[in-house]
Design an enzyme around this catalytic site. Structure first.
Site, PDB file in Angstrom:
ATOM      1  N   HIS A  74     -19.349  31.609   6.549  1.00 15.76           N
ATOM      2  CA  HIS A  74     -19.200  30.146   6.679  1.00 15.76           C
ATOM      3  C   HIS A  74     -20.794  29.586   6.234  1.00 15.76           C
ATOM      4  O   HIS A  74     -21.424  30.321   6.079  1.00 15.76           O
ATOM      5  CB  HIS A  74     -18.636  29.591   8.134  1.00 15.76           C
ATOM      6  CG  HIS A  74     -19.933  29.929   9.181  1.00 15.76           C
ATOM      7  ND1 HIS A  74     -19.720  29.050  10.480  1.00 15.76           N
ATOM      8  CD2 HIS A  74     -20.745  30.855   9.402  1.00 15.76           C
ATOM      9  CE1 HIS A  74     -20.621  29.640  11.144  1.00 15.76           C
ATOM     10  NE2 HIS A  74     -21.162  30.653  10.525  1.00 15.76           N
ATOM     11  N   ARG A  75     -20.811  28.278   6.292  1.00 20.77           N
ATOM     12  CA  ARG A  75     -22.085  27.535   6.422  1.00 20.77           C
ATOM     13  C   ARG A  75     -22.375  26.759   7.506  1.00 20.77           C
ATOM     14  O   ARG A  75     -21.449  26.639   8.239  1.00 20.77           O
ATOM     15  CB  ARG A  75     -22.308  26.769   5.050  1.00 20.77           C
ATOM     16  CG  ARG A  75     -22.132  27.157   3.629  1.00 20.77           C
ATOM     17  CD  ARG A  75     -22.885  28.258   3.414  1.00 20.77           C
ATOM     18  NE  ARG A  75     -24.321  28.184   3.474  1.00 20.77           N
ATOM     19  CZ  ARG A  75     -25.009  27.958   2.717  1.00 20.77           C
ATOM     20  NH1 ARG A  75     -24.711  28.214   1.314  1.00 20.77           N
ATOM     21  NH2 ARG A  75     -26.566  27.843   2.897  1.00 20.77           N
ATOM     22  N   SER A  76     -23.497  26.411   7.727  1.00 20.35           N
ATOM     23  CA  SER A  76     -23.782  25.552   9.254  1.00 20.35           C
ATOM     24  C   SER A  76     -23.183  24.274   9.038  1.00 20.35           C
ATOM     25  O   SER A  76     -22.677  23.707  10.081  1.00 20.35           O
ATOM     26  CB  SER A  76     -25.309  25.488   9.287  1.00 20.35           C
ATOM     27  OG  SER A  76     -25.848  25.090   8.173  1.00 20.35           O
ATOM     28  N   GLU A 112     -23.633  25.505  14.826  1.00 16.21           N
ATOM     29  CA  GLU A 112     -22.682  26.484  14.790  1.00 16.21           C
ATOM     30  C   GLU A 112     -22.044  26.738  16.145  1.00 16.21           C
ATOM     31  O   GLU A 112     -21.294  27.783  16.019  1.00 16.21           O
ATOM     32  CB  GLU A 112     -23.090  27.665  14.099  1.00 16.21           C
ATOM     33  CG  GLU A 112     -23.538  27.722  12.792  1.00 16.21           C
ATOM     34  CD  GLU A 112     -23.999  28.826  11.896  1.00 16.21           C
ATOM     35  OE1 GLU A 112     -23.939  30.000  12.472  1.00 16.21           O
ATOM     36  OE2 GLU A 112     -24.205  28.642  10.615  1.00 16.21           O
ATOM     37  N   HIS A 125     -30.825  25.541  12.812  1.00 20.37           N
ATOM     38  CA  HIS A 125     -29.497  24.943  13.466  1.00 20.37           C
ATOM     39  C   HIS A 125     -29.703  24.616  14.902  1.00 20.37           C
ATOM     40  O   HIS A 125     -28.738  24.081  15.445  1.00 20.37           O
ATOM     41  CB  HIS A 125     -28.313  26.051  13.436  1.00 20.37           C
ATOM     42  CG  HIS A 125     -28.224  26.749  11.956  1.00 20.37           C
ATOM     43  ND1 HIS A 125     -27.616  28.008  11.725  1.00 20.37           N
ATOM     44  CD2 HIS A 125     -28.602  26.256  10.850  1.00 20.37           C
ATOM     45  CE1 HIS A 125     -27.533  28.053  10.504  1.00 20.37           C
ATOM     46  NE2 HIS A 125     -27.911  26.977   9.864  1.00 20.37           N
ATOM     47  N   ASP A 168     -28.878  37.492   2.311  1.00 22.91           N
ATOM     48  CA  ASP A 168     -28.408  36.261   2.162  1.00 22.91           C
ATOM     49  C   ASP A 168     -28.861  35.604   1.380  1.00 22.91           C
ATOM     50  O   ASP A 168     -28.676  35.424   0.151  1.00 22.91           O
ATOM     51  CB  ASP A 168     -28.091  35.563   3.719  1.00 22.91           C
ATOM     52  CG  ASP A 168     -27.691  33.930   3.685  1.00 22.91           C
ATOM     53  OD1 ASP A 168     -27.303  33.661   2.502  1.00 22.91           O
ATOM     54  OD2 ASP A 168     -27.807  33.527   4.553  1.00 22.91           O
ATOM     55  N   ASP A 182     -29.175  37.074  12.429  1.00 25.25           N
ATOM     56  CA  ASP A 182     -29.666  36.370  11.155  1.00 25.25           C
ATOM     57  C   ASP A 182     -30.890  35.603  11.547  1.00 25.25           C
ATOM     58  O   ASP A 182     -30.957  34.450  12.013  1.00 25.25           O
ATOM     59  CB  ASP A 182     -28.747  35.221  10.661  1.00 25.25           C
ATOM     60  CG  ASP A 182     -29.027  34.688   9.134  1.00 25.25           C
ATOM     61  OD1 ASP A 182     -29.983  35.197   8.946  1.00 25.25           O
ATOM     62  OD2 ASP A 182     -28.382  33.783   8.918  1.00 25.25           O
ATOM     63  N   LYS A 233     -21.077  33.873   0.632  1.00 27.29           N
ATOM     64  CA  LYS A 233     -21.063  32.493   0.843  1.00 27.29           C
ATOM     65  C   LYS A 233     -20.340  31.953  -0.477  1.00 27.29           C
ATOM     66  O   LYS A 233     -21.309  31.740  -1.414  1.00 27.29           O
ATOM     67  CB  LYS A 233     -22.180  31.933   1.373  1.00 27.29           C
ATOM     68  CG  LYS A 233     -22.761  32.162   2.767  1.00 27.29           C
ATOM     69  CD  LYS A 233     -24.080  31.717   2.901  1.00 27.29           C
ATOM     70  CE  LYS A 233     -24.704  31.496   4.284  1.00 27.29           C
ATOM     71  NZ  LYS A 233     -26.073  31.163   4.306  1.00 27.29           N
ATOM     72  N   GLU A 240     -29.794  40.244   9.355  1.00 28.38           N
ATOM     73  CA  GLU A 240     -29.542  39.555   8.018  1.00 28.38           C
ATOM     74  C   GLU A 240     -30.761  38.730   7.529  1.00 28.38           C
ATOM     75  O   GLU A 240     -31.655  37.943   8.563  1.00 28.38           O
ATOM     76  CB  GLU A 240     -28.359  38.552   8.075  1.00 28.38           C
ATOM     77  CG  GLU A 240     -28.174  37.498   7.078  1.00 28.38           C
ATOM     78  CD  GLU A 240     -27.170  36.440   7.395  1.00 28.38           C
ATOM     79  OE1 GLU A 240     -26.341  36.887   8.261  1.00 28.38           O
ATOM     80  OE2 GLU A 240     -27.085  35.395   6.773  1.00 28.38           O
ATOM     81  N   LYS A 300     -18.665  36.219   9.607  1.00 28.28           N
ATOM     82  CA  LYS A 300     -19.220  35.390  10.652  1.00 28.28           C
ATOM     83  C   LYS A 300     -18.962  33.992  10.259  1.00 28.28           C
ATOM     84  O   LYS A 300     -18.886  33.541   9.232  1.00 28.28           O
ATOM     85  CB  LYS A 300     -20.814  35.662  10.739  1.00 28.28           C
ATOM     86  CG  LYS A 300     -21.440  35.251   9.295  1.00 28.28           C
ATOM     87  CD  LYS A 300     -23.093  35.099   9.503  1.00 28.28           C
ATOM     88  CE  LYS A 300     -23.841  34.306   8.671  1.00 28.28           C
ATOM     89  NZ  LYS A 300     -25.082  34.021   9.054  1.00 28.28           N
ATOM     90  N   SER A 348     -30.136  26.058   6.097  1.00 37.26           N
ATOM     91  CA  SER A 348     -31.274  26.884   5.735  1.00 37.26           C
ATOM     92  C   SER A 348     -31.007  27.451   4.159  1.00 37.26           C
ATOM     93  O   SER A 348     -30.461  28.651   4.105  1.00 37.26           O
ATOM     94  CB  SER A 348     -31.382  27.938   6.551  1.00 37.26           C
ATOM     95  OG  SER A 348     -30.218  28.664   6.735  1.00 37.26           O
ATOM     96  N   GLN A 364     -32.563  32.323  13.857  1.00 43.53           N
ATOM     97  CA  GLN A 364     -31.344  31.454  13.530  1.00 43.53           C
ATOM     98  C   GLN A 364     -30.140  31.827  14.329  1.00 43.53           C
ATOM     99  O   GLN A 364     -29.462  30.919  14.819  1.00 43.53           O
ATOM    100  CB  GLN A 364     -31.333  31.273  12.007  1.00 43.53           C
ATOM    101  CG  GLN A 364     -30.300  30.168  11.832  1.00 43.53           C
ATOM    102  CD  GLN A 364     -30.100  29.924  10.224  1.00 43.53           C
ATOM    103  OE1 GLN A 364     -30.959  29.377   9.517  1.00 43.53           O
ATOM    104  NE2 GLN A 364     -29.335  30.643   9.567  1.00 43.53           N
ATOM    105  N   GLU A 365     -29.879  32.883  14.287  1.00 49.13           N
ATOM    106  CA  GLU A 365     -28.375  33.422  14.914  1.00 49.13           C
ATOM    107  C   GLU A 365     -28.551  34.820  15.612  1.00 49.13           C
ATOM    108  O   GLU A 365     -29.055  35.849  15.011  1.00 49.13           O
ATOM    109  CB  GLU A 365     -27.317  33.384  13.629  1.00 49.13           C
ATOM    110  CG  GLU A 365     -27.417  32.195  12.648  1.00 49.13           C
ATOM    111  CD  GLU A 365     -26.627  32.490  11.682  1.00 49.13           C
ATOM    112  OE1 GLU A 365     -25.713  33.303  11.577  1.00 49.13           O
ATOM    113  OE2 GLU A 365     -26.613  31.687  10.667  1.00 49.13           O
TER     114      GLU A 365
END
Ligand code: PGA
Ligand code: ZN
Length: 416
Positions: A363-365, A206, A156, A310, A242, A335, A283, A386, A43, A164-165
């Site tokens: 991190h990234r996915s 993730e 994801h 983000d 997120d 990031k 987020e 995260k 994303s 997303q999260e």
């Protein structure tokens, strides 16, 4: 021992989604002292620095990184050989100048970040310091509160969940290892809850579970069940989301749960979630250029919840300055590959803390076994990290590195 960069090497390696990424080796006085691997998002924000991909659809579905690797071993190596490896700022400035574009489109942010991180590792090795201490210097380290993404949706996962999260945030504990244990127990607890409801399937990018749900709000209900089912209270473990809403913002509306919502309507939904759930952090609640909705939401609930930019800030100080001026958020996601060098990452984090913004290292996915961000979070005293679910080694590697660091760093404090 020489402190001079004597050479760089680079190669393609694979990330956690089976896509090519860049690995860089940094040689100092002929010895291999630093190695790093570059992460990659799904994303991805429109304002991020450019990740250079070969675009040859007959190889790696166009995602090859041969050009980025060549840029390291040819152009960048030629410019950096002979420089002191512990002058991180000078190294990054030389690369920025060499690239010559505002978004690193020429050399590629993946090439530049690989070099920047490999040099950081080599500098730490040269001075025989753990990476977190090399980054942090005399300020010493601070263990971050972990945000564990135990329920995956959006880009994801293959589910119907737009958010997303869904993360657990174990903030009410005295030490990092205790907080991590609590978060991990919530992961196992969520598995039991989903299984009981016949919703247990695979996991997302993730490592979090990825069920279909009747509505996005049901994800919050499962998070509470996971926390309480693990024997904890929502006073000590909160929830972070997120939303990654840029992904479902189309034609001026947010398309969530099958409805087309205005920014204000979505902000009202977040306000009701903050009222009803132990929600501590949201987020990317709004799209990457929808500054008006961000500021509206800040005025409405910014004193009660962390609002993290983000895609909005993409770890870049110019974007963050716009957000500070317009009071669009109160925290920034960090990031390293969104901006492409360690020096610029640290500058952005300094700007954030100077204006009372929280920083969440992320991190990234698409990840690898590289654990640089664990040390970065501790050394910069960011306070939050995260890095996914406690599942799959690309995620767990960072938590394990934090456990190692916690043998040396005991300071741990919740921002909430
Ligand atoms: P990404 O997701 O790495 O796919 O961008 C992580 C995030 O949005 O925070
Ligand atoms: Zn995000």
């Amino acid at each position: 021992m020489s402190d001079i960069i004597s050479g760089l090497d680079a190669r393609m390696v694979l990330d956690s989604r089976g896509n090519p990424t860049v690995e860089v080796d940094c040689y100092v006085g002929g010895n291999l002292l630093g190695r790093a691997m570059v992460p990659s998002g799904a994303s991805t924000g429109a304002h991020e620095a450019i990740e250079l991909r070969d675009g040859d659809s007959s190889r790696w579905l166009g995602k090859g990184v041969d050009n980025a690797v060549n840029n390291v071993v040819e152009t960048i190596q030629e410019a950096l050989v002979g420089m002191p490896v512990d002058d991180q700022k000078a190294i990054d400035e030389v690369m920025i100048e060499l690239d010559g574009t505002p978004n690193k489109a020429n050399l590629g942010a993946n090439a530049m970040l690989g070099v920047s991180m490999a040099c950081l590792h080599a500098g730490a090795a040269l001075h025989e310091l753990p990476l977190w201490r090399y980054v942090g210097g005399v300020a010493g380290g601070l263990m971050p509160v972990p945000m564990l993404n135990i329920l995956n949706g959006g880009a994801h996962a293959a589910s119907n969940v737009d958010v997303q999260e869904f993360m657990v945030m174990p903030h009410g504990f005295d030490t990092f290892p205790e907080a991590l244990r609590a978060g991990v127990e919530c992961y196992h607890s969520l598995k039991r809850e989903l299984k009981a409801d016949g919703l247990l399937g695979g996991v997302g990018d993730e490592g979090g579970f990825a069920p279909n749900l009747p509505a996005n709000e049901a994800g919050l209900g499962y998070m509470v069940r996971a926390i309480e089912g693990a024997g904890y209270s929502t006073e000590e473990i909160g929830i972070a989301l997120d939303v990654a809403s840029t992904e479902f913002y189309k034609d001026g509306a947010y398309h969530m749960d099958g409805k087309a919502l205005s920014g204000e309507e979505l902000s009202d939904i977040y306000a009701s979630w903050v009222d009803e759930y132990p929600l501590l952090s949201i987020e990317d609640g709004f799209a990457e250029d929808d500054w008006r909705s961000w500021s509206h939401c800040m005025r409405d609930i910014g004193d009660r919840v962390q609002l993290v930019g983000d895609d909005l800030f993409v770890t870049q100080s110019e974007r963050l300055s716009m957000g500070i001026d317009s009071k669009a958020a109160n925290a920034i996601l960090v990031k390293v590959n969104q901006v492409g060098t360690i020096t610029e990452t640290l500058e952005t984090m300094d700007l954030a803390s100077a204006h009372g913004f929280n920083s969440v290292v992320s991190h990234r996915s698409g990840e690898t076994e590289d654990t640089t961000i664990a040390d970065l979070a501790v050394g910069t005293r960011a306070g939050q990290i995260k890095t996914g679910a406690p599942a799959r080694s690309d995620r767990v590697a960072k938590y394990n590195q934090l456990l190692r660091i916690s043998n040396e760093v005991s300071e741990y404090r919740s921002p909430f």
